[in-house]
Design an enzyme around this catalytic site. Structure first.
Site, PDB file in Angstrom:
ATOM      1  N   LYS A 152      -1.082  -0.914  -4.361  1.00  0.00           N
ATOM      2  CA  LYS A 152      -2.292  -0.154  -4.028  1.00  0.00           C
ATOM      3  C   LYS A 152      -1.895   1.295  -3.809  1.00  0.00           C
ATOM      4  CE  LYS A 152      -4.811  -0.180   0.243  1.00  0.00           C
ATOM      5  NZ  LYS A 152      -5.773  -0.925   1.124  1.00  0.00           N
ATOM      6  N   LYS A 201      -3.050   5.058  -2.529  1.00  0.00           N
ATOM      7  CA  LYS A 201      -4.010   5.826  -1.760  1.00  0.00           C
ATOM      8  C   LYS A 201      -4.415   7.044  -2.591  1.00  0.00           C
ATOM      9  CE  LYS A 201      -4.146   3.484   2.102  1.00  0.00           C
ATOM     10  NZ  LYS A 201      -5.399   2.878   2.599  1.00  0.00           N
ATOM     11  N   LYS A 219     -10.474  -7.588   7.125  1.00  0.00           N
ATOM     12  CA  LYS A 219      -9.575  -7.253   8.236  1.00  0.00           C
ATOM     13  C   LYS A 219     -10.207  -7.839   9.490  1.00  0.00           C
ATOM     14  CE  LYS A 219      -7.811  -2.896   6.334  1.00  0.00           C
ATOM     15  NZ  LYS A 219      -7.956  -1.412   6.341  1.00  0.00           N
ATOM     16  N   SER A 262       0.863  -1.184   0.000  1.00  0.00           N
ATOM     17  CA  SER A 262       0.000   0.000   0.000  1.00  0.00           C
ATOM     18  C   SER A 262       0.896   1.229   0.000  1.00  0.00           C
ATOM     19  CB  SER A 262      -0.894  -0.012   1.245  1.00  0.00           C
ATOM     20  OG  SER A 262      -1.760   1.115   1.259  1.00  0.00           O
ATOM     21  N   GLY A 289      -4.544  -4.754   5.578  1.00  0.00           N
ATOM     22  CA  GLY A 289      -3.488  -4.537   6.569  1.00  0.00           C
ATOM     23  C   GLY A 289      -3.745  -3.280   7.375  1.00  0.00           C
ATOM     24  N   GLU A 295     -11.245   0.731  -3.990  1.00  0.00           N
ATOM     25  CA  GLU A 295     -11.573   0.384  -2.610  1.00  0.00           C
ATOM     26  C   GLU A 295     -12.162   1.574  -1.843  1.00  0.00           C
ATOM     27  OE1 GLU A 295      -9.088  -1.027   1.436  1.00  0.00           O
ATOM     28  OE2 GLU A 295      -8.190  -1.270  -0.553  1.00  0.00           O
ATOM     29  N   ASP A 318      -7.348   3.118  -3.221  1.00  0.00           N
ATOM     30  CA  ASP A 318      -8.123   3.125  -1.972  1.00  0.00           C
ATOM     31  C   ASP A 318      -8.408   4.563  -1.548  1.00  0.00           C
ATOM     32  OD1 ASP A 318      -7.596   1.596   1.350  1.00  0.00           O
ATOM     33  OD2 ASP A 318      -9.243   2.759   0.522  1.00  0.00           O
ATOM     34  N   ASP A 372     -13.997  -1.923   2.475  1.00  0.00           N
ATOM     35  CA  ASP A 372     -13.087  -2.092   3.627  1.00  0.00           C
ATOM     36  C   ASP A 372     -13.821  -1.635   4.876  1.00  0.00           C
ATOM     37  OD1 ASP A 372      -9.680  -0.731   4.318  1.00  0.00           O
ATOM     38  OD2 ASP A 372     -11.199  -1.575   5.648  1.00  0.00           O
TER      39      ASP A 372
HETATM   40  C1  NPQ Z   1      -6.592   0.552   4.494  1.00  0.00           C
HETATM   41  N1  NPQ Z   1      -4.394   0.048   5.436  1.00  0.00           N
HETATM   42  O1  NPQ Z   1      -6.540  -0.415   3.762  1.00  0.00           O
HETATM   43  C2  NPQ Z   1      -5.632   0.740   5.620  1.00  0.00           C
HETATM   44  C3  NPQ Z   1      -5.479   2.189   5.955  1.00  0.00           C
HETATM   45  C4  NPQ Z   1      -4.486   2.550   7.036  1.00  0.00           C
HETATM   46  C5  NPQ Z   1      -2.331  -0.712   4.517  1.00  0.00           C
HETATM   47  O2  NPQ Z   1      -3.648   0.960   3.586  1.00  0.00           O
HETATM   48  C6  NPQ Z   1      -1.591   3.200  11.102  1.00  0.00           C
HETATM   49  C7  NPQ Z   1      -2.372   2.123  11.319  1.00  0.00           C
HETATM   50  C8  NPQ Z   1      -1.727   3.827   9.913  1.00  0.00           C
HETATM   51  C9  NPQ Z   1      -3.293   1.675  10.362  1.00  0.00           C
HETATM   52  C10 NPQ Z   1      -2.804   4.044   7.742  1.00  0.00           C
HETATM   53  C11 NPQ Z   1      -3.520   0.194   4.463  1.00  0.00           C
HETATM   54  C12 NPQ Z   1      -2.659   3.406   8.945  1.00  0.00           C
HETATM   55  C13 NPQ Z   1      -3.441   2.333   9.161  1.00  0.00           C
HETATM   56  C14 NPQ Z   1      -3.680   3.631   6.807  1.00  0.00           C
HETATM   57  C15 NPQ Z   1      -4.374   1.899   8.189  1.00  0.00           C
HETATM   58  O3  NPQ Z   1      -7.506   1.350   4.383  1.00  0.00           O
HETATM   59 MG    MG Z   2      -8.677   0.444   2.848  1.00  0.00          MG
END
Ligand code: NPQ
Ligand code: MG
Length: 369
Positions: free
Chosen positions: A162, A164, A264, A136, A292, A215, A190, A240
């Site tokens: 992925k 953002k 998740k 990501s 994650g 996403e 995402d 998500d």
């Molecule tokens: C998601 N995860 O899928 C989340 C968003 C996210 C890997 O993009 C600290 C802890 C910072 C959790 C930043 C990914 C974070 C976090 C982004 C989760 O939407």
């Molecule tokens: Mg997400």
């Protein structure tokens, strides 16, 4: 099993690089680890993935620590013959707080499986020894920086990327990345709930970029808006933040709001509910992948076990430890040709590096009967 005490450990773990999303910039991980101690001398570990602030969902690490110490831990400490499958029921009287409950359930599950000599993957019904993983990539200041970052991860062997996105940082940078990497790279985006109904037409512009999925562009309860975008696009919509249980999985898929699901466990209250969501999606011919939350090696080990289940057919956000941390509190997980091996040892199948844990430890609270 009978628990004798439970420790709540707070860790401050710096990230190797700032991670910017539509809900803010993270530079360190404020981690809450739950350690359960049994009468037979076994210690089980779980990790709470809540962020420092309620920006991803309504929970935040301080709220999780409080609800665990005051309500959830006393409820399981009182149980004479505890099983992990009972944690959800024993704590059902306290509404919500899914990420806090998931951390406690995982710690009990780890202790139970260590005592039974069984790996979490085996217990959940995993069928894979290695799982495809992706990475990501956060929002950058410039498009050039984004292309350079994606290139670096591809060199490391990631075969799924992925990106953002947020209003003002979406069609242009994603198009530039697609042009830079060519048609073959598995690319997805995402939005982390940053878009609104007025953005529907704009988001359709992402539909010509051969993306694996889009996403969670809209808010967690905006199923109808996601269904509308799904009707307008060939690119699959993935949810998500909306998927907080097995029931929510069925509701979202049958509403046409998504045709792919990001699972998740922590967002659903634990790995047992996550398995139920996996089974619901499988019954509805809907592929899933493991999301994650910048977990340490504890949560990463558990996610690998979950991602070994048959209907996890897309690469997950279970990146190598080095994606986030210079030093992890367990042995690091490394990428091998775009995949990571599923732990086979009892329980989580990882060893906590007490020396590293000591370095990042900021507080320790012990809860007894
Ligand atoms: C998601 N995860 O899928 C989340 C968003 C996210 C890997 O993009 C600290 C802890 C910072 C959790 C930043 C990914 C974070 C976090 C982004 C989760 O939407
Ligand atoms: Mg997400």
């Amino acid at each position: 099993m009978k628990l004798t005490s439970v420790e709540l450990l707070r860790l401050q773990m710096p990230l190797v690089s700032a991670f910017r999303t539509s809900f803010g910039v993270q530079t360190a991980r404020d981690v809450l680890v739950v350690a359960v101690h049994t009468a037979d001398g076994v210690t089980g570990y779980g990790e709470c993935v809540a962020l420092s602030d309620p920006v991803y969902n309504e929970e935040y690490v301080e709220s999780a620590a409080q609800v665990l110490e005051r309500y959830l831990v006393p409820a399981v400490l009182a149980c004479e013959d505890l099983h992990a499958a009972w944690v959800a029921e024993l704590t059902a009287g306290f509404v919500g707080h899914r990420m806090a409950k998931a951390a406690l359930e995982l710690a009990v599950l780890d202790a139970q499986l260590q005592a039974a000599g069984m790996s979490l993957a085996t217990y959940l019904g995993g069928t894979r020894e290695r799982v495809d993983v992706g990475v990501s990539v956060g929002i950058t200041d410039t498009v050039e920086q984004l292309i350079e970052t994606v290139g670096r991860y591809r060199e490391q062997g990631y075969r799924r990327v992925k990106l953002k996105i947020e209003p003002g940082f979406d069609v242009v940078p994603v198009t530039a990345v697609r042009q830079a990497v060519g048609p073959d790279l598995d690319l997805q985006v995402d939005g982390n709930t940053a878009y609104r109904a007025k953005d529907l037409a704009h988001l359709q512009k992402l539909d010509d970029l051969g993306l694996l999925l889009i996403e969670q562009p809209f808010e967690h309860d905006a199923l109808a808006l996601h269904a509308e975008l799904a009707r307008r696009c060939v690119t699959p919509i993935c949810l998500d933040e909306s998927i907080t249980s097995a029931a929510a999985t069925a509701r979202s898929v049958l509403a046409g709001a998504c045709s792919i699901v990001n699972i998740k466990a922590a967002r659903m209250g634990g790995y047992l509910e996550a398995r139920r969501a996996h089974d619901v999606a499988q019954a509805l011919d809907t592929p899933v992948w493991c999301g994650g939350m910048l977990e340490t090696g504890l949560g990463r080990a558990a996610n690998l076990a979950l991602a070994a289940l048959p209907n996890f057919t897309l690469a997950g956000d279970i990146s190598a430890s080095a994606r986030y941390f210079a030093e992890d509190i367990t042995e690091p997980f490394a990428l091998e040709d775009g995949r990571i091996s599923v732990p086979t040892g009892p329980g989580l199948g990882v060893t906590v590096r007490t020396d590293v844990l000591q370095d990042v430890l900021t507080s320790r609270t012990t809860v007894r009967i």
